[in-house]
Design an enzyme around this catalytic site. Sequence first.
Site, PDB file in Angstrom:
ATOM      1  N   GLU A 144       1.041  -1.084   0.132  1.00 59.82           N
ATOM      2  CA  GLU A 144      -0.016   0.125   0.106  1.00 59.82           C
ATOM      3  C   GLU A 144       0.790   1.367   0.165  1.00 59.82           C
ATOM      4  O   GLU A 144       0.697   1.872   1.072  1.00 59.82           O
ATOM      5  CB  GLU A 144      -0.964  -0.088   1.214  1.00 59.82           C
ATOM      6  CG  GLU A 144      -1.943  -1.143   0.934  1.00 59.82           C
ATOM      7  CD  GLU A 144      -3.202  -0.903   2.071  1.00 59.82           C
ATOM      8  OE1 GLU A 144      -2.882  -0.302   3.140  1.00 59.82           O
ATOM      9  OE2 GLU A 144      -4.113  -1.487   1.754  1.00 59.82           O
ATOM     10  N   TRP A 201      -8.402  -1.635  14.429  1.00 58.08           N
ATOM     11  CA  TRP A 201      -6.738  -1.656  14.976  1.00 58.08           C
ATOM     12  C   TRP A 201      -7.247  -1.425  16.469  1.00 58.08           C
ATOM     13  O   TRP A 201      -6.617  -1.749  17.358  1.00 58.08           O
ATOM     14  CB  TRP A 201      -6.085  -0.696  14.330  1.00 58.08           C
ATOM     15  CG  TRP A 201      -5.465  -0.948  13.185  1.00 58.08           C
ATOM     16  CD1 TRP A 201      -5.800  -1.907  12.289  1.00 58.08           C
ATOM     17  CD2 TRP A 201      -4.322  -0.148  12.582  1.00 58.08           C
ATOM     18  NE1 TRP A 201      -4.965  -2.032  11.298  1.00 58.08           N
ATOM     19  CE2 TRP A 201      -4.192  -0.711  11.237  1.00 58.08           C
ATOM     20  CE3 TRP A 201      -3.458   0.683  12.625  1.00 58.08           C
ATOM     21  CZ2 TRP A 201      -2.976  -0.547  10.567  1.00 58.08           C
ATOM     22  CZ3 TRP A 201      -2.650   0.874  12.199  1.00 58.08           C
ATOM     23  CH2 TRP A 201      -2.350   0.284  10.812  1.00 58.08           C
ATOM     24  N   GLU A 250      -6.398  -8.171  -0.990  1.00 56.08           N
ATOM     25  CA  GLU A 250      -6.975  -8.316   0.585  1.00 56.08           C
ATOM     26  C   GLU A 250      -8.204  -7.979   0.418  1.00 56.08           C
ATOM     27  O   GLU A 250      -8.737  -6.942  -0.293  1.00 56.08           O
ATOM     28  CB  GLU A 250      -6.223  -7.171   1.460  1.00 56.08           C
ATOM     29  CG  GLU A 250      -4.778  -7.382   1.530  1.00 56.08           C
ATOM     30  CD  GLU A 250      -4.309  -6.237   2.389  1.00 56.08           C
ATOM     31  OE1 GLU A 250      -4.902  -5.523   3.110  1.00 56.08           O
ATOM     32  OE2 GLU A 250      -2.774  -5.771   2.398  1.00 56.08           O
TER      33      GLU A 250
HETATM   34  C1  GLA Z   1      -4.331  -2.558   4.843  1.00 51.50           C
HETATM   35  C2  GLA Z   1      -3.070  -3.458   4.764  1.00 51.50           C
HETATM   36  C3  GLA Z   1      -2.787  -4.579   5.741  1.00 51.50           C
HETATM   37  C4  GLA Z   1      -3.413  -4.507   6.875  1.00 51.50           C
HETATM   38  C5  GLA Z   1      -5.156  -4.223   6.415  1.00 51.50           C
HETATM   39  C6  GLA Z   1      -5.889  -4.243   7.795  1.00 51.50           C
HETATM   40  O1  GLA Z   1      -5.113  -3.049   3.762  1.00 51.50           O
HETATM   41  O2  GLA Z   1      -2.201  -3.636   3.541  1.00 51.50           O
HETATM   42  O3  GLA Z   1      -1.536  -4.955   5.938  1.00 51.50           O
HETATM   43  O4  GLA Z   1      -3.115  -3.570   7.677  1.00 51.50           O
HETATM   44  O5  GLA Z   1      -5.086  -3.015   6.162  1.00 51.50           O
HETATM   45  O6  GLA Z   1      -5.606  -3.151   8.434  1.00 51.50           O
END
Ligand code: GLA
Length: 669
Positions: free
Chosen positions: A142, A314, A306
């Site tokens: 990301e 969190w 994802e």
């Molecule tokens: C993002 C990140 C993951 C994880 C998720 C959930 O999409 O890429 O590593 O942290 O959020 O928080």
Amino acid sequence: MYVGADYYPEHWPRERWEVDAKLMQEAEFNVVRLAEFAWIDMEPMEGQYEFGWLDDALAILDKHGVSAILCTPTATMPAWAPRKYPEVMAMQPDGERITWGVRKNNCFTSGTYRLLSERITRAMAEHFVDTPNLIGWQTDNEFGGPVCFCDTCRADFQDWLRAKYGTIDEVNRAWGTHFWSHKYTTWGEIEIPHPSGRAGRLAGPDYLSTHNPSLCLDFQRYHSHLNVRFQRDQVRILRALCPKHFVTHNLMGSYSDLNYYDLAEDLDHVSWDNYPVWGAPSIPYQSSAAADVMRGVKRKNFWIMEQTAGPGGWSAFGRNPRPGEIRKVAYQQLAHGADGQVWFRWRTCTAGREQYWHGLLGHDGKPLRRYQEAAQTAKEYHKLAPELEGTTVEAKVAIIYDYETIWALRIQPGFEGNSYHSAMMRYYSALVRAGVNVDMIKPTEDFSQYRLVIAPDFYLVPDEVAQKLSDYVKGGGVLLADCRLAVKDETNLCYDRTLPGLLSDTLGIAIEEYEAMDDDMEYRVVGKDVVAGDYTAVKYVDWTTPKGADVLATFDQWHLESFAAATRNRSGKGTAYYVGAVVSEPAFYDQLIADMLKTAGVSAHLAPPEGVEVSAREGGGKKLLFLVNHTEEKQQVAVPSGKQELLSGETTGDTITLDKYGVAVIKVQ
Ligand code: GLA
Ligand code: ZN
């Protein structure tokens, strides 16, 4: 067709790896993503590599038919890095470096960090190149922030500007620095515009900078470039050493700190992270729009890297996906062009900041409801795979999706609550309700591939693009534009023209005055003809004078009597619509879209009931219609009869019944 989960073997005892791989195999999962946060396990001390544990995990997965995507782990650095080289940590506006211990906190111009990143990338590529079940790489995780305010970043920004503008006089001209005595005499005087002392954040609703908007826009471009450059360093190594593997990155849909068109240039395909399950269940048009943006960045199908597998959060967490919802969310993406599907995460972790970001398995590791639903989806996907082969979305309608406009509007929204995405969604949602597919395109794209082009909130419009749009209409295209059209040039200066500038003739209008409205103000809009009805203008109105355009709606206000709220104009062989207001009723947009589709000769796939989405994938002589019921009621949908519904194997009648959160895939060709 790849389906699977994000997996962290390093979080669990080795004895468990075999159990996990077996459960994956039983679910017909055939891919995992690994190691994006495992830098310390792979390089416990600088230059000392330990890949044995990952070899073992990969071998166990391979034995169970599971392939892998490995990640460069540069989103979280090991503690030894800033201990030895403090300059790798990003600096906050107050001059303090970010405290190590979270993630995404490096300086992107730090030569040391770039070197450490290249070294671990090279070591991984050299070590894993021949791993039999390795199919591809994900760069970092990301990409996005943070903004670093260190001296190296400032000097690098100045260099970037020098390469772009050549002389300081040209910067002064392009940014209009005659204002407030801001003229520069030398490059070294240029500062990073900072968002009012907040660390890390660049823009968005919390963009509080009151620096020169032209400086802010160039800084945003530079920030994007830093991320693209950092990724490029890694991709170069991966391409050279692992030519058989694909390279992708997990983007974030409508996230817009970066120009994703640029970031995606170095990738084989993009992937994205889709988390639509929040708050009270609602129709997730946003996820379809984000999927279309993701398909648009490379004009090809994408992966989900994802996706919601359970309650997320969190510290506090959200709701649990309801029965059928995990599957439904996956099908919505499949319908818009997802060719791979990876759930985040396999198993809920017992340690760390994401203890409450739930996976398919809970903390207890039992294969329960969420796992079963993902397994069902995976099995269905494998059955559908031969039919999906070679198919993608082929839209006749396009929306201009432009990061320059998005950024310029974040820097100065013009009116309260204005953002590109909120404007775009007014039209996008209406298009989904109408049952048609949409492509998201760059302003430099060839418009003639589309019958209808929508340019919402299209604020920063270079003259060539305005020219292209008017040629498109003259040639027979249908265009819709709305508020704040063509206010700005490429360097974020206002054009010294009557709005909408070069597009006035095409639209048959002139806008000499306009106004923003507070929440305690609204105007009644009286729609005629194709948008007949009473509506409400909120937030903003253009005082639009028709200069040849037909008036589709007016304002019921003494001081706005001579002005139009919406217009339609013939220009050459085409038609151009303009909406000079933010209208609160979706019905207004539904009627307008219906008229535009008619004018453009675009027919819907079918007429979906409210809350049911229809999307088509086609190619190679095949055409599949996906129906996704986003509601918690059964829905009856009128469908083409005598066709095969691929999930049940049954032949369709005149209608099909979708269960709550139900889906159907009809092979119409
Ligand atoms: C993002 C990140 C993951 C994880 C998720 C959930 O999409 O890429 O590593 O942290 O959020 O928080
Ligand atoms: Zn820096």
